[in-house]
Design a protein around this motif. Structure first.
Motif: not given
Length: 104
Positions: A24-27, A36-42, A46-50
């Motif tokens: 959970d990522f609560m802004c 945050l959503v605009a960065t596309g980071f999450l 990313l999670f597949a790699t980590l």
């Protein structure tokens, strides 16, 4: 470069049953959520790699009304298994915390 704590007031991981991890990522506010959503980071890659899993089996859900992003994926081991090193999955978010996030 920012980190998740620049956008989020709460970052956590936990079990979503014995076979699934959820994050959970609560802004802080609407501006932080939008940025945050605009960065596309999450994203699933990313999670597949980590967490060494198939990106096709990762669910990323944006919750704009809650100013939150939720990510769910299969646990690497079943909760409580002899090889389970984090029974409650409360420490799985740690590798994300120091990662640098490029602006959108």
């Amino acid at each position: 470069m920012a980190t998740l704590l620049d956008y989020c007031s709460l970052v956590r991981s936990k079990n979503a049953g014995p076979f699934t991890l959820t994050f959970d990522f609560m802004c802080h506010d609407q501006a932080a959520y939008d940025a945050l959503v605009a960065t596309g980071f999450l994203d699933a890659d990313l999670f597949a790699t980590l967490y060494d899993t198939d990106p096709e089996k990762i669910l990323v859900v944006n919750h704009p009304l809650a100013l939150a992003v939720k990510v769910s994926l299969s646990r690497p081991t079943v909760q409580g298994d002899l090889h389970d090193t984090d029974c409650y999955a409360g420490q799985q978010y740690a590798p994300l915390m120091d990662m640098k996030i490029a602006p959108a």
